[in-house]
Design an enzyme around this catalytic site. Structure first.
Site, PDB file in Angstrom:
ATOM      1  N   HIS B 122       0.868  -1.172   0.000  1.00 60.80           N
ATOM      2  CA  HIS B 122       0.000   0.000   0.000  1.00 60.80           C
ATOM      3  C   HIS B 122       0.911   1.231   0.000  1.00 60.80           C
ATOM      4  CE1 HIS B 122      -2.738   3.001   1.785  1.00 60.80           C
ATOM      5  NE2 HIS B 122      -3.740   2.208   1.450  1.00 60.80           N
ATOM      6  N   ASP B 199       3.341  -4.480   7.836  1.00 60.74           N
ATOM      7  CA  ASP B 199       2.123  -3.672   7.775  1.00 60.74           C
ATOM      8  C   ASP B 199       0.938  -4.636   7.853  1.00 60.74           C
ATOM      9  OD1 ASP B 199      -0.099  -2.245   7.043  1.00 60.74           O
ATOM     10  OD2 ASP B 199       0.641  -1.668   5.044  1.00 60.74           O
ATOM     11  N   GLN B 202      -4.406  -4.799   6.962  1.00 57.00           N
ATOM     12  CA  GLN B 202      -5.449  -5.721   6.502  1.00 57.00           C
ATOM     13  C   GLN B 202      -5.455  -7.000   7.329  1.00 57.00           C
ATOM     14  OE1 GLN B 202      -7.768  -4.979   4.388  1.00 57.00           O
ATOM     15  NE2 GLN B 202      -6.880  -3.091   3.617  1.00 57.00           N
ATOM     16  N   CYS B 365      -4.786   2.546  -3.737  1.00 52.20           N
ATOM     17  CA  CYS B 365      -3.585   3.095  -3.101  1.00 52.20           C
ATOM     18  C   CYS B 365      -2.427   2.114  -3.199  1.00 52.20           C
ATOM     19  CB  CYS B 365      -3.833   3.474  -1.641  1.00 52.20           C
ATOM     20  SG  CYS B 365      -5.024   4.784  -1.472  1.00 52.20           S
TER      21      CYS B 365
END
Lengths: 155, 409
Positions: B122, B199, B202, B365
């Site tokens: 992202h 990250d 999600q 994104c």
């Protein structure tokens, strides 16, 4: 409100068979436009003879509204003088201005096609506000190209 | 099949009609809806005990502080952190990633060093590193994707040289749904001496998370994708990293002492929480964690897999649909990107909206990834605990309607 009001046959036809596709060698005016949010992209080349647009070439990718609007615009401006084109731009912008009433937008319901030709099919976009910028992309790109062309002619 | 039908009742917005049709919300990967249990907790905080935290010597402030710090404890337990002080509240995953990129990167990166990201990131895990690379002279390296939409970890031994100082990658792609083998990648990167970040914006709402098992150095997430409010998220950091990292922002709350010529920092995690924090948002995030834990993250994972499998099956009924993502349900989560013939994703989304179905259309994104897929944009559907097979059926009917309007065979 039905979805067919947005996706009229004329729009789908221009989307499937876009007119005046391609690029010009050494165009007199050129601009590129994009909608960063949705990724619609457009490149516009113009050939000018005096103050008349003699050739239009468009390349790009994007949704049916942005691409059909560009295709119909190319037809609407080809062969017209810069002054005539300014008038078409103003009429189109008024049509896309959801604050303005349809009559103020210069649209004549009794004579469909009188002012903008095929472009009047884009009236339906007024009911889908998030898609208005898709319809406008070709036109803001055209304005940009005309500004660049003017500079070129004057210099 | 897990019975999740009762879950829907907890989400008031799902009772809405959209253009005369019942709402089918399939864009939770962008931001999820909120259950009554979260809304009520936030409402009660404002109505009954709200005050600034860590300041006042009065009861309301004490109650607010306790609720705020309890929320931190809930988040810490949820991701299996070693202690609650390893959890820094941030505005979201984006801020968390910027904090590390700047707070660590500006002091540890210089010309000749390399930052490894992946093709699946992202923009939140790309742009902060680009900014820091520009300032430090470090280079960016991207781990590619293979033909099955997985990270090509066979390339890792090649790409991981001693110049790689940090490896930051996604735990689950917000476009393809791919869940890379986090612990394996983290181990290889750590063996090479790199700082490792994940990250999980999600992943955190699709599968159980155990930061200790990841063996990473930092983990970033957002509250609003996991049934919590906007404006709150977090950074988990290995204690040694949080100790050595410079604060990203200065202000009140984060200091130990302020002299005219300089200041000393408050202990971790407060040194990273300058200014009045999003107090009620943090408390709301704690309630979202309670809600997810009550269902159980193993059940959430099973539900997501079951629904994803069903959706992939039903999508395969439409020959014009081309899915961009792994077929293996154990290596992916409940996010599905696809193309429908040559119909542009925005046209698909507009027609689906008329049917009451909310999907995302665009580059999500993640422009490097959508470019790698060879398309300018995709249609994306994503699932949450409140989605059902009926939602998938509505989607398929909606896509048939798109095919009708655009005359796709």
């Amino acid at each position: 409100m039905s979805i067919e009001e947005l996706y009229r046959d004329v729009i789908l036809d221009h989307n499937r068979n876009p007119r005046n596709r391609g690029t010009l060698d050494h165009p007199d005016a050129h601009a590129e436009g994009n909608n960063p949010l949705c990724g619609d992209e457009l490149s516009l080349d113009l050939r000018l003879d005096g103050d008349r647009v003699t050739e239009v070439a468009i390349q790009g990718q994007g949704c049916s509204i942005s691409q059909s609007s560009a295709s119909m615009m190319s037809q609407a401006i080809k062969g017209k003088t810069l002054e005539e084109i300014e008038a078409v731009i103003a009429t189109f912008k008024a049509m896309m201005d959801i604050q303005a009433s349809p009559s103020r937008a210069g649209l004549d319901p009794d004579r469909p096609g009188a002012v903008l030709g095929d472009l009047e099919a884009l009236q339906g976009v007024r009911k889908f506000p998030v898609r208005i910028k898709c319809a406008n992309l070709a036109w803001t790109t055209l304005e940009e190209a005309l500004r660049s062309g003017k500079g070129k002619v004057e210099s | 099949m897990t019975d999740f039908s009762h879950v829907r009742q907890d989400f008031p917005v799902l009772k809405r009609q959209i253009h005369g049709r019942p709402l089918v919300f399939l864009d939770s990967a962008a931001s999820s809806q909120k259950p009554t249990q979260v809304l009520d907790v936030m409402d009660a905080a404002y109505r009954t005990y709200y005050a600034n935290v860590h300041r006042g010597a009065y009861l309301l402030s004490e109650e607010s502080t306790t609720a705020y710090e309890d929320a931190r404890g809930k988040v810490a337990r949820f991701i299996n952190a070693g202690s609650r002080s390893e959890v820094v509240f941030t505005r979201g995953a984006t801020t968390a990633l910027n904090m590390v990129a700047f707070g660590w990167g500006m002091d540890h990166l210089s010309a000749g060093d390399k930052i490894m990201l992946t093709m699946m990131e992202h923009h939140a895990n790309v742009v902060p590193w680009q900014l820091v690379a520009r300032r430090t002279g470090a280079e960016l390296v991207y781990l590619p994707m293979d033909a099955d939409y997985q990270l090509d970890i066979n390339r890792l031994p090649d790409l991981l040289d001693e110049r790689i100082k940090v490896v930051s990658f996604t735990g689950m792609s917000n476009v393809t749904g791919t869940m890379p083998p986090v612990a394996e990648i983290a181990r290889m990167a750590r063996d090479q001496g790199a700082l490792v970040g994940v990250d999980v914006a999600q992943l955190i709402t699709h599968a159980p998370i155990d930061v200790q098992q990841f063996q990473a150095d930092f983990v970033a997430f957002s509250g609003h994708k996991m049934l919590g409010p906007t404006g709150i998220g977090g950074l988990w950091g290995r204690p040694s990293l949080l100790e050595e990292m410079e604060p990203f922002e200065g202000g009140g709350e984060m200091i130990s002492d302020v002299q005219l010529e300089g200041s000393t920092w408050a202990p971790v995690p407060h040194k990273f929480e300058a200014g009045t924090p999003p107090i009620v948002e943090a408390i709301g995030l704690g309630a979202a964690v309670d809600y997810l834990e009550k269902i159980g993250m193993d059940s959430v994972r099973r539900h997501g897999q079951e629904l994803t499998g069903y959706a992939l099956n039903r999508l395969s009924e439409l020959p014009a649909v081309r899915v961009f993502g792994p077929a293996d349900l154990t290596a992916r989560g409940g996010v599905i990107s696809f193309a429908l013939g040559n119909v542009h994703p925005h046209d698909v989304a507009t027609i689906l909206d008329q049917e009451g179905i909310a999907v995302r259309a665009g580059h999500h994104c993640a422009k490097p990834l959508t470019r790698a897929l060879g398309v300018p944009a995709t249609v994306r559907v994503s699932f949450q605990v409140y989605n059902t097979r009926d939602d998938v059926d509505a989607l398929i009917a909606g896509l048939r309607r798109v095919q009708e309007v655009f005359r796709v065979d």
